[in-house]
Design a protein around this motif. Sequence first.
Motif, PDB file in Angstrom:
ATOM      1  N   SER A  48      11.544  79.966 -88.979  1.00 59.77           N
ATOM      2  CA  SER A  48      12.428  80.975 -89.580  1.00 59.77           C
ATOM      3  C   SER A  48      13.518  81.386 -88.600  1.00 59.77           C
ATOM      4  O   SER A  48      14.660  81.643 -89.005  1.00 59.77           O
ATOM      5  CB  SER A  48      11.616  82.188 -90.028  1.00 59.77           C
ATOM      6  OG  SER A  48      11.144  82.920 -88.913  1.00 59.77           O
ATOM      7  N   GLU A  51      15.967  78.636 -88.677  1.00 63.50           N
ATOM      8  CA  GLU A  51      16.738  78.697 -89.923  1.00 63.50           C
ATOM      9  C   GLU A  51      17.929  79.641 -89.778  1.00 63.50           C
ATOM     10  O   GLU A  51      19.026  79.352 -90.254  1.00 63.50           O
ATOM     11  CB  GLU A  51      15.830  79.153 -91.062  1.00 63.50           C
ATOM     12  CG  GLU A  51      16.516  79.209 -92.419  1.00 63.50           C
ATOM     13  CD  GLU A  51      15.628  79.752 -93.508  1.00 63.50           C
ATOM     14  OE1 GLU A  51      16.068  79.784 -94.674  1.00 63.50           O
ATOM     15  OE2 GLU A  51      14.486  80.164 -93.202  1.00 63.50           O
ATOM     16  N   SER A  52      17.730  80.769 -89.122  1.00 60.75           N
ATOM     17  CA  SER A  52      18.826  81.716 -88.885  1.00 60.75           C
ATOM     18  C   SER A  52      19.905  81.074 -88.018  1.00 60.75           C
ATOM     19  O   SER A  52      21.103  81.194 -88.297  1.00 60.75           O
ATOM     20  CB  SER A  52      18.296  82.983 -88.218  1.00 60.75           C
ATOM     21  OG  SER A  52      17.424  83.693 -89.076  1.00 60.75           O
ATOM     22  N   ARG A  53      19.488  80.373 -86.967  1.00 58.37           N
ATOM     23  CA  ARG A  53      20.463  79.744 -86.072  1.00 58.37           C
ATOM     24  C   ARG A  53      21.259  78.671 -86.818  1.00 58.37           C
ATOM     25  O   ARG A  53      22.484  78.567 -86.653  1.00 58.37           O
ATOM     26  CB  ARG A  53      19.742  79.134 -84.872  1.00 58.37           C
ATOM     27  CG  ARG A  53      18.960  80.150 -84.030  1.00 58.37           C
ATOM     28  CD  ARG A  53      18.377  79.499 -82.778  1.00 58.37           C
ATOM     29  NE  ARG A  53      17.437  80.403 -82.124  1.00 58.37           N
ATOM     30  CZ  ARG A  53      16.115  80.258 -82.148  1.00 58.37           C
ATOM     31  NH1 ARG A  53      15.574  79.226 -82.789  1.00 58.37           N
ATOM     32  NH2 ARG A  53      15.328  81.122 -81.528  1.00 58.37           N
ATOM     33  N   LEU A 118      22.542  86.809 -85.990  1.00 60.18           N
ATOM     34  CA  LEU A 118      22.017  85.663 -86.736  1.00 60.18           C
ATOM     35  C   LEU A 118      21.963  84.433 -85.842  1.00 60.18           C
ATOM     36  O   LEU A 118      21.005  83.657 -85.895  1.00 60.18           O
ATOM     37  CB  LEU A 118      22.904  85.402 -87.952  1.00 60.18           C
ATOM     38  CG  LEU A 118      22.436  84.311 -88.926  1.00 60.18           C
ATOM     39  CD1 LEU A 118      21.220  84.780 -89.713  1.00 60.18           C
ATOM     40  CD2 LEU A 118      23.565  83.917 -89.886  1.00 60.18           C
ATOM     41  N   GLY A 121      18.959  83.983 -83.803  1.00 53.91           N
ATOM     42  CA  GLY A 121      17.719  83.825 -84.549  1.00 53.91           C
ATOM     43  C   GLY A 121      17.042  85.145 -84.816  1.00 53.91           C
ATOM     44  O   GLY A 121      16.032  85.196 -85.531  1.00 53.91           O
ATOM     45  N   PHE A 123      18.209  87.885 -86.464  1.00 51.50           N
ATOM     46  CA  PHE A 123      18.441  88.456 -87.791  1.00 51.50           C
ATOM     47  C   PHE A 123      17.993  87.449 -88.840  1.00 51.50           C
ATOM     48  O   PHE A 123      18.419  86.289 -88.826  1.00 51.50           O
ATOM     49  CB  PHE A 123      19.922  88.782 -87.972  1.00 51.50           C
ATOM     50  CG  PHE A 123      20.202  89.815 -89.021  1.00 51.50           C
ATOM     51  CD1 PHE A 123      20.094  91.171 -88.733  1.00 51.50           C
ATOM     52  CD2 PHE A 123      20.575  89.445 -90.306  1.00 51.50           C
ATOM     53  CE1 PHE A 123      20.360  92.133 -89.696  1.00 51.50           C
ATOM     54  CE2 PHE A 123      20.829  90.396 -91.272  1.00 51.50           C
ATOM     55  CZ  PHE A 123      20.721  91.754 -90.969  1.00 51.50           C
ATOM     56  N   PRO A 124      17.129  87.826 -89.777  1.00 48.91           N
ATOM     57  CA  PRO A 124      16.628  86.867 -90.782  1.00 48.91           C
ATOM     58  C   PRO A 124      17.750  86.284 -91.634  1.00 48.91           C
ATOM     59  O   PRO A 124      18.651  86.994 -92.080  1.00 48.91           O
ATOM     60  CB  PRO A 124      15.668  87.704 -91.634  1.00 48.91           C
ATOM     61  CG  PRO A 124      15.270  88.843 -90.755  1.00 48.91           C
ATOM     62  CD  PRO A 124      16.467  89.144 -89.909  1.00 48.91           C
ATOM     63  N   ALA A 125      17.686  84.982 -91.868  1.00 52.79           N
ATOM     64  CA  ALA A 125      18.707  84.311 -92.673  1.00 52.79           C
ATOM     65  C   ALA A 125      18.748  84.874 -94.088  1.00 52.79           C
ATOM     66  O   ALA A 125      19.828  85.054 -94.670  1.00 52.79           O
ATOM     67  CB  ALA A 125      18.437  82.809 -92.709  1.00 52.79           C
ATOM     68  N   TRP A 127      18.097  87.867 -95.085  1.00 51.24           N
ATOM     69  CA  TRP A 127      18.774  89.159 -95.081  1.00 51.24           C
ATOM     70  C   TRP A 127      20.288  88.967 -95.062  1.00 51.24           C
ATOM     71  O   TRP A 127      21.018  89.632 -95.795  1.00 51.24           O
ATOM     72  CB  TRP A 127      18.342  89.968 -93.863  1.00 51.24           C
ATOM     73  CG  TRP A 127      16.942  90.458 -93.887  1.00 51.24           C
ATOM     74  CD1 TRP A 127      15.940  90.066 -94.729  1.00 51.24           C
ATOM     75  CD2 TRP A 127      16.367  91.442 -93.021  1.00 51.24           C
ATOM     76  NE1 TRP A 127      14.785  90.732 -94.446  1.00 51.24           N
ATOM     77  CE2 TRP A 127      15.013  91.585 -93.394  1.00 51.24           C
ATOM     78  CE3 TRP A 127      16.850  92.193 -91.972  1.00 51.24           C
ATOM     79  CZ2 TRP A 127      14.148  92.465 -92.753  1.00 51.24           C
ATOM     80  CZ3 TRP A 127      15.995  93.077 -91.313  1.00 51.24           C
ATOM     81  CH2 TRP A 127      14.661  93.207 -91.709  1.00 51.24           C
ATOM     82  N   PHE A 128      20.738  88.072 -94.195  1.00 53.23           N
ATOM     83  CA  PHE A 128      22.183  87.872 -94.063  1.00 53.23           C
ATOM     84  C   PHE A 128      22.773  87.355 -95.375  1.00 53.23           C
ATOM     85  O   PHE A 128      23.834  87.827 -95.824  1.00 53.23           O
ATOM     86  CB  PHE A 128      22.453  86.874 -92.930  1.00 53.23           C
ATOM     87  CG  PHE A 128      23.856  86.915 -92.416  1.00 53.23           C
ATOM     88  CD1 PHE A 128      24.199  87.683 -91.316  1.00 53.23           C
ATOM     89  CD2 PHE A 128      24.856  86.179 -93.041  1.00 53.23           C
ATOM     90  CE1 PHE A 128      25.508  87.717 -90.838  1.00 53.23           C
ATOM     91  CE2 PHE A 128      26.162  86.206 -92.582  1.00 53.23           C
ATOM     92  CZ  PHE A 128      26.491  86.979 -91.474  1.00 53.23           C
ATOM     93  N   GLU A 129      22.097  86.401 -96.004  1.00 52.90           N
ATOM     94  CA  GLU A 129      22.616  85.862 -97.259  1.00 52.90           C
ATOM     95  C   GLU A 129      22.594  86.922 -98.356  1.00 52.90           C
ATOM     96  O   GLU A 129      23.495  86.948 -99.209  1.00 52.90           O
ATOM     97  CB  GLU A 129      21.790  84.648 -97.677  1.00 52.90           C
ATOM     98  CG  GLU A 129      21.994  83.444 -96.769  1.00 52.90           C
ATOM     99  CD  GLU A 129      21.189  82.246 -97.183  1.00 52.90           C
ATOM    100  OE1 GLU A 129      21.748  81.130 -97.219  1.00 52.90           O
ATOM    101  OE2 GLU A 129      19.997  82.419 -97.486  1.00 52.90           O
TER     102      GLU A 129
END
Length: 489
Positions: A48, A51-53, A118, A121, A123-125, A127-129
Amino acid sequence: MGEFEQDAPEHARPRGIEDAGSAVPGRRSATPAHPVLPSRLRAVHEASLEESRRLAVRFRALAPSFLDPAEDGTDEDEAEAELLAAALALRCTRAVAARIVRDAHRAVTELPRTLERLETGEFPAAWFERILRRTRHLTAARMEDVDAATVHWPVSLTAEQFQLRLSRLLSRLESQQESPAHMTPEGRRRVELLPTRDDGIGCLRVIGPAPEILDLARRLDAAARAVQAAQRRAFETGERIPLDPRGTAAETGKVASLALLQYDLLGGAALDTDGIPVPRPRFRLNVTVPVLTLLGGSEEPGMLEGTIPIPPAMARELAGQSTTWYRVLTDPCTGAFLPLPAERYTPTRAMLEHLRLRSSTCAVPGCTRSTSWASEADHIEEYCHEDPERGGLTELENLHLLCWQHHRAKTAGLLDPARLPCTPGLPGRTAWSIHDRVSVMVRDGTDLASPAMTRELMDSWTRYEAAREGRRRALERRKDPPPAPPPPF
């Protein structure tokens, strides 16, 4: 504006309470910054973070592809070519790529500090989306407030707490800005066809101001109830059943449901164009049904408009209601649509139908605009009006259907298709060059039912031949029994 959503400063917090990930140096945090997980789930957590990166890397790579058509000096065709190139890189449709590219631009320009979180890594992806989805209507000034708030949100928040904070933040910001005209209830009036499901179900959605939609629903409900009452009276008096197009009420002896009556009322509504003549449809509505499905010997689905699978029973019912049938020839092994002859500059109606069967959407890779409505027939190699023998003939191998925008882009030289040599019976191929940046080869669409039906027939014939051979050998054994074994002494 964003400070009201930031964590309380250290001196304002009650003693003994700290947010995870924000511990003061030299003091042990009350809770760890990341969840304590068993070994089997640590890899999931690491994935996870990665995934953010990766999402941040994708946003930074795609952001330059955004060319705002509303800005002065933006070449609309250049922007379209860049968008098609991004769609090929993302392996998605043009419409999906447009949303992703715009979100990438917004992430880089409007949420720079949260994007940095983000990239680490942290900040959760997801959440950002979600932030990007919920803030598409906000101005750049309000997005600065969003970035100032979200950059400080701790990762120890639960998903529910994050959603609550985001909703609360957006409610405050929306009340402080004037909505653009296209985002007001009046500006959002539209009727849209939603993507068709694989079970043959379609959906038409009507959007508009709540009072207008409620009034439409009320009038539709009142009309359906009036018809329902008339159906009840007709059953009592033995008269003809009104508004029963499928004969369901007469067959079952029961009045139709309100839902079905509302559907029939909408389907039969006259479209008042205030005297404006409506052109005859350019294309017929195509329902392609394999012949064995029609005969009940196969359950291969039919296809509506070349892209929408429909159940075999529905395909047979539609075929039974039709008064005119058209023969479509396909190669039995590959499903390629067999060509028809053509001799003039303007494609014949049969040629247009063939092209639409071959590609139900604009031929440009990534474009999903349907060829059933505003498509334009285009010569891949330009037709020479002065000397037709020089090339660019009006034949199926030199024609395709394009939406108006991509037809214009091809004329401007931003899109350069080239038809590749093809083998008879195999799907044709077109090589596309998009503004000399991206090259891709696209195969023609095929009838997916033909190869499957051929395999079924060949399998059936193989089983028949094996059974016949088995019967022949059994018969020979009965005619010529093996000799009796010698006596044991």
